[in-house]
Design a protein around this motif. Structure first.
Motif, PDB file in Angstrom:
ATOM      1  N   PHE A  22       2.303   1.052   7.339  1.00  0.00           N
ATOM      2  CA  PHE A  22       3.279   1.543   6.364  1.00  0.00           C
ATOM      3  C   PHE A  22       2.590   2.227   5.171  1.00  0.00           C
ATOM      4  O   PHE A  22       2.926   3.363   4.828  1.00  0.00           O
ATOM      5  N   PRO A  23       1.610   1.577   4.520  1.00  0.00           N
ATOM      6  CA  PRO A  23       0.914   2.287   3.436  1.00  0.00           C
ATOM      7  C   PRO A  23       0.103   3.479   3.928  1.00  0.00           C
ATOM      8  O   PRO A  23       0.004   4.487   3.219  1.00  0.00           O
ATOM      9  N   LEU A  24      -0.460   3.391   5.145  1.00  0.00           N
ATOM     10  CA  LEU A  24      -1.213   4.523   5.685  1.00  0.00           C
ATOM     11  C   LEU A  24      -0.310   5.735   5.875  1.00  0.00           C
ATOM     12  O   LEU A  24      -0.684   6.865   5.543  1.00  0.00           O
ATOM     13  N   TRP A  25       0.878   5.514   6.403  1.00  0.00           N
ATOM     14  CA  TRP A  25       1.844   6.588   6.600  1.00  0.00           C
ATOM     15  C   TRP A  25       2.179   7.273   5.273  1.00  0.00           C
ATOM     16  O   TRP A  25       2.248   8.498   5.188  1.00  0.00           O
ATOM     17  N   ASN A  26       2.372   6.466   4.240  1.00  0.00           N
ATOM     18  CA  ASN A  26       2.736   7.022   2.938  1.00  0.00           C
ATOM     19  C   ASN A  26       1.566   7.718   2.256  1.00  0.00           C
ATOM     20  O   ASN A  26       1.772   8.656   1.485  1.00  0.00           O
ATOM     21  N   VAL A  27       0.337   7.272   2.538  1.00  0.00           N
ATOM     22  CA  VAL A  27      -0.840   7.967   2.026  1.00  0.00           C
ATOM     23  C   VAL A  27      -0.941   9.358   2.654  1.00  0.00           C
ATOM     24  O   VAL A  27      -1.193  10.354   1.979  1.00  0.00           O
ATOM     25  N   LEU A  28      -0.706   9.421   3.973  1.00  0.00           N
ATOM     26  CA  LEU A  28      -0.871  10.679   4.696  1.00  0.00           C
ATOM     27  C   LEU A  28       0.229  11.687   4.408  1.00  0.00           C
ATOM     28  O   LEU A  28      -0.030  12.891   4.334  1.00  0.00           O
ATOM     29  N   PHE A  29       1.466  11.201   4.244  1.00  0.00           N
ATOM     30  CA  PHE A  29       2.596  12.125   4.179  1.00  0.00           C
ATOM     31  C   PHE A  29       3.389  12.105   2.867  1.00  0.00           C
ATOM     32  O   PHE A  29       4.183  13.012   2.634  1.00  0.00           O
ATOM     33  N   TYR A  30       3.185  11.105   2.029  1.00  0.00           N
ATOM     34  CA  TYR A  30       3.968  11.026   0.804  1.00  0.00           C
ATOM     35  C   TYR A  30       3.122  10.873  -0.452  1.00  0.00           C
ATOM     36  O   TYR A  30       3.636  10.559  -1.515  1.00  0.00           O
ATOM     37  N   GLY A  31       1.819  11.097  -0.324  1.00  0.00           N
ATOM     38  CA  GLY A  31       0.968  11.166  -1.498  1.00  0.00           C
ATOM     39  C   GLY A  31       0.759   9.871  -2.253  1.00  0.00           C
ATOM     40  O   GLY A  31       0.539   9.892  -3.469  1.00  0.00           O
ATOM     41  N   TRP A  32       0.829   8.743  -1.561  1.00  0.00           N
ATOM     42  CA  TRP A  32       0.558   7.481  -2.255  1.00  0.00           C
ATOM     43  C   TRP A  32      -0.864   7.494  -2.801  1.00  0.00           C
ATOM     44  O   TRP A  32      -1.779   8.023  -2.178  1.00  0.00           O
ATOM     45  N   GLN A  33      -1.067   6.873  -3.980  1.00  0.00           N
ATOM     46  CA  GLN A  33      -2.365   6.839  -4.633  1.00  0.00           C
ATOM     47  C   GLN A  33      -3.103   5.532  -4.337  1.00  0.00           C
ATOM     48  O   GLN A  33      -2.496   4.527  -3.975  1.00  0.00           O
ATOM     49  N   PHE A  34      -4.415   5.563  -4.550  1.00  0.00           N
ATOM     50  CA  PHE A  34      -5.216   4.385  -4.261  1.00  0.00           C
ATOM     51  C   PHE A  34      -4.817   3.189  -5.117  1.00  0.00           C
ATOM     52  O   PHE A  34      -4.850   2.045  -4.648  1.00  0.00           O
ATOM     53  N   ILE A  35      -4.460   3.437  -6.360  1.00  0.00           N
ATOM     54  CA  ILE A  35      -4.151   2.325  -7.253  1.00  0.00           C
ATOM     55  C   ILE A  35      -2.995   1.493  -6.704  1.00  0.00           C
ATOM     56  O   ILE A  35      -2.979   0.264  -6.840  1.00  0.00           O
ATOM     57  N   ASP A  36      -2.019   2.121  -6.049  1.00  0.00           N
ATOM     58  CA  ASP A  36      -0.909   1.388  -5.447  1.00  0.00           C
ATOM     59  C   ASP A  36      -1.401   0.507  -4.297  1.00  0.00           C
ATOM     60  O   ASP A  36      -1.004  -0.653  -4.166  1.00  0.00           O
ATOM     61  N   ILE A  37      -2.262   1.085  -3.447  1.00  0.00           N
ATOM     62  CA  ILE A  37      -2.805   0.345  -2.318  1.00  0.00           C
ATOM     63  C   ILE A  37      -3.677  -0.810  -2.804  1.00  0.00           C
ATOM     64  O   ILE A  37      -3.605  -1.929  -2.279  1.00  0.00           O
ATOM     65  N   PHE A  38      -4.488  -0.534  -3.811  1.00  0.00           N
ATOM     66  CA  PHE A  38      -5.397  -1.559  -4.325  1.00  0.00           C
ATOM     67  C   PHE A  38      -4.632  -2.770  -4.854  1.00  0.00           C
ATOM     68  O   PHE A  38      -4.949  -3.913  -4.523  1.00  0.00           O
ATOM     69  N   ILE A  39      -3.632  -2.536  -5.671  1.00  0.00           N
ATOM     70  CA  ILE A  39      -2.867  -3.651  -6.236  1.00  0.00           C
ATOM     71  C   ILE A  39      -2.152  -4.414  -5.136  1.00  0.00           C
ATOM     72  O   ILE A  39      -2.051  -5.651  -5.176  1.00  0.00           O
ATOM     73  N   SER A  40      -1.664  -3.714  -4.124  1.00  0.00           N
ATOM     74  CA  SER A  40      -0.979  -4.403  -3.025  1.00  0.00           C
ATOM     75  C   SER A  40      -1.957  -5.282  -2.245  1.00  0.00           C
ATOM     76  O   SER A  40      -1.593  -6.376  -1.793  1.00  0.00           O
ATOM     77  N   TYR A  41      -3.211  -4.838  -2.094  1.00  0.00           N
ATOM     78  CA  TYR A  41      -4.216  -5.647  -1.398  1.00  0.00           C
ATOM     79  C   TYR A  41      -4.587  -6.883  -2.215  1.00  0.00           C
ATOM     80  O   TYR A  41      -4.850  -7.948  -1.660  1.00  0.00           O
ATOM     81  N   VAL A  42      -4.645  -6.719  -3.525  1.00  0.00           N
ATOM     82  CA  VAL A  42      -4.899  -7.876  -4.382  1.00  0.00           C
ATOM     83  C   VAL A  42      -3.762  -8.886  -4.244  1.00  0.00           C
ATOM     84  O   VAL A  42      -3.992 -10.094  -4.134  1.00  0.00           O
ATOM     85  N   ALA A  43      -2.533  -8.376  -4.213  1.00  0.00           N
ATOM     86  CA  ALA A  43      -1.376  -9.258  -4.037  1.00  0.00           C
ATOM     87  C   ALA A  43      -1.438  -9.962  -2.685  1.00  0.00           C
ATOM     88  O   ALA A  43      -1.117 -11.154  -2.577  1.00  0.00           O
ATOM     89  N   GLU A  44      -1.863  -9.235  -1.637  1.00  0.00           N
ATOM     90  CA  GLU A  44      -1.992  -9.859  -0.320  1.00  0.00           C
ATOM     91  C   GLU A  44      -3.054 -10.951  -0.336  1.00  0.00           C
ATOM     92  O   GLU A  44      -2.899 -11.995   0.314  1.00  0.00           O
ATOM     93  N   THR A  45      -4.131 -10.725  -1.074  1.00  0.00           N
ATOM     94  CA  THR A  45      -5.158 -11.746  -1.203  1.00  0.00           C
ATOM     95  C   THR A  45      -4.585 -13.023  -1.796  1.00  0.00           C
ATOM     96  O   THR A  45      -4.857 -14.129  -1.327  1.00  0.00           O
ATOM     97  N   LEU A  46      -3.770 -12.889  -2.832  1.00  0.00           N
ATOM     98  CA  LEU A  46      -3.152 -14.055  -3.466  1.00  0.00           C
ATOM     99  C   LEU A  46      -2.189 -14.748  -2.502  1.00  0.00           C
ATOM    100  O   LEU A  46      -2.104 -15.981  -2.474  1.00  0.00           O
ATOM    101  N   ILE A  47      -1.469 -13.953  -1.705  1.00  0.00           N
ATOM    102  CA  ILE A  47      -0.564 -14.522  -0.700  1.00  0.00           C
ATOM    103  C   ILE A  47      -1.352 -15.335   0.326  1.00  0.00           C
ATOM    104  O   ILE A  47      -0.979 -16.457   0.682  1.00  0.00           O
ATOM    105  N   LEU A  48      -2.463 -14.768   0.809  1.00  0.00           N
ATOM    106  CA  LEU A  48      -3.298 -15.462   1.781  1.00  0.00           C
ATOM    107  C   LEU A  48      -3.886 -16.747   1.203  1.00  0.00           C
ATOM    108  O   LEU A  48      -3.961 -17.770   1.889  1.00  0.00           O
ATOM    109  N   LEU A  49      -4.303 -16.694  -0.047  1.00  0.00           N
ATOM    110  CA  LEU A  49      -4.834 -17.894  -0.694  1.00  0.00           C
ATOM    111  C   LEU A  49      -3.792 -19.002  -0.719  1.00  0.00           C
ATOM    112  O   LEU A  49      -4.082 -20.165  -0.415  1.00  0.00           O
ATOM    113  N   PHE A  50      -2.573 -18.646  -1.096  1.00  0.00           N
ATOM    114  CA  PHE A  50      -1.496 -19.640  -1.171  1.00  0.00           C
ATOM    115  C   PHE A  50      -1.205 -20.242   0.207  1.00  0.00           C
ATOM    116  O   PHE A  50      -1.040 -21.461   0.347  1.00  0.00           O
ATOM    117  N   ILE A  51      -1.160 -19.380   1.233  1.00  0.00           N
ATOM    118  CA  ILE A  51      -0.856 -19.857   2.589  1.00  0.00           C
ATOM    119  C   ILE A  51      -1.983 -20.735   3.122  1.00  0.00           C
ATOM    120  O   ILE A  51      -1.734 -21.789   3.727  1.00  0.00           O
TER     121      ILE A  51
END
Length: 211
Positions: A22-51
């Motif tokens: 989903f983020p890859l698609w938006n990077v390729l075709f909708y101009g998503w920036q790295f900062i959006d991806i980076f923050i989402s990965y940090v959030a995923e890290t916190l999710i994984l830690l909790f689980i």
């Protein structure tokens, strides 16, 4: 390391890949920036830690009720305090990396984009926890030390990808060389694809490895 093909969680692997595409698609075709991806990965890290924290607590409860010969000496290891350190380290890493972008970072953040990705990761990892760890009763054989090792590997992979990507992007921004073409054919797609491959390997290792 041997893998039990019958135990590979194909459904959650497909969902995990879809969430990363989903983020890859938006990077390729909708101009998503790295900062959006980076923050989402940090959030995923916190999710994984909790689980993983929940997994360890559940496995420790099983060990406490098991026979003496099955007791894991790591149950007294103070895992809660260790996870607090991981939470702090992850946020510290995020703050440091975020500072590399300077004032430009706040202008590039798109909260709606971040929430979409984070929501997907939250749903996928929750489904995996319920379907695999609880549904397949993985907690009956799981050991706190092994779970901690898997947790460290997962969050380290995400952290390394985020740090490398953000550092390169920050340098490009400072040089005023970052363009939409760089995002589409260079750093971001390669980083996301690398994360997809590593996620699959680690997910299989976590749920289908024969001890």
């Amino acid at each position: 390391m041997k893998v039990n093909l019958k135990q590979i969680p194909y459904l959650t692997i497909i969902l995990l890949v879809a969430a990363n595409l989903f983020p890859l698609w938006n990077v390729l075709f909708y101009g998503w920036q790295f900062i959006d991806i980076f923050i989402s990965y940090v959030a995923e890290t916190l999710i994984l830690l909790f689980i993983f924290q929940k997994k360890i607590k559940r496995s420790e409860r099983v060990v406490a009720k098991s026979k003496p010969e099955r007791r894991d000496s790591s149950k007294q290891g103070g895992w809660a305090e260790i996870f607090y350190f991981f939470y702090f380290f992850t946020l510290l890493m995020a703050g440091f990396t975020f500072s590399l972008f300077g004032g430009a970072a706040t202008e590039k953040i798109h909260l709606d984009r971040i929430l979409y990705i984070v929501f997907l990761f939250l749903i996928i990892h929750t489904i995996s926890y319920i379907a695999n760890f609880l549904g397949k009763k993985e907690y009956e054989k799981a050991k706190a030390m092994k779970l901690m090792g898997e947790c460290v590997i997962r969050v380290t992979v995400i952290g390394v990808l985020a740090i490398i990507g953000s550092a390169i992007t920050a340098i490009n921004i400072m040089k005023d060389e970052m363009t939409s073409i760089d995002c589409k054919v260079g750093l971001l797609p390669a980083m996301v694809l690398a994360k997809i491959i590593l996620d699959i390997i680690l997910h299989v290792q976590e749920h289908a490895t024969l001890e």
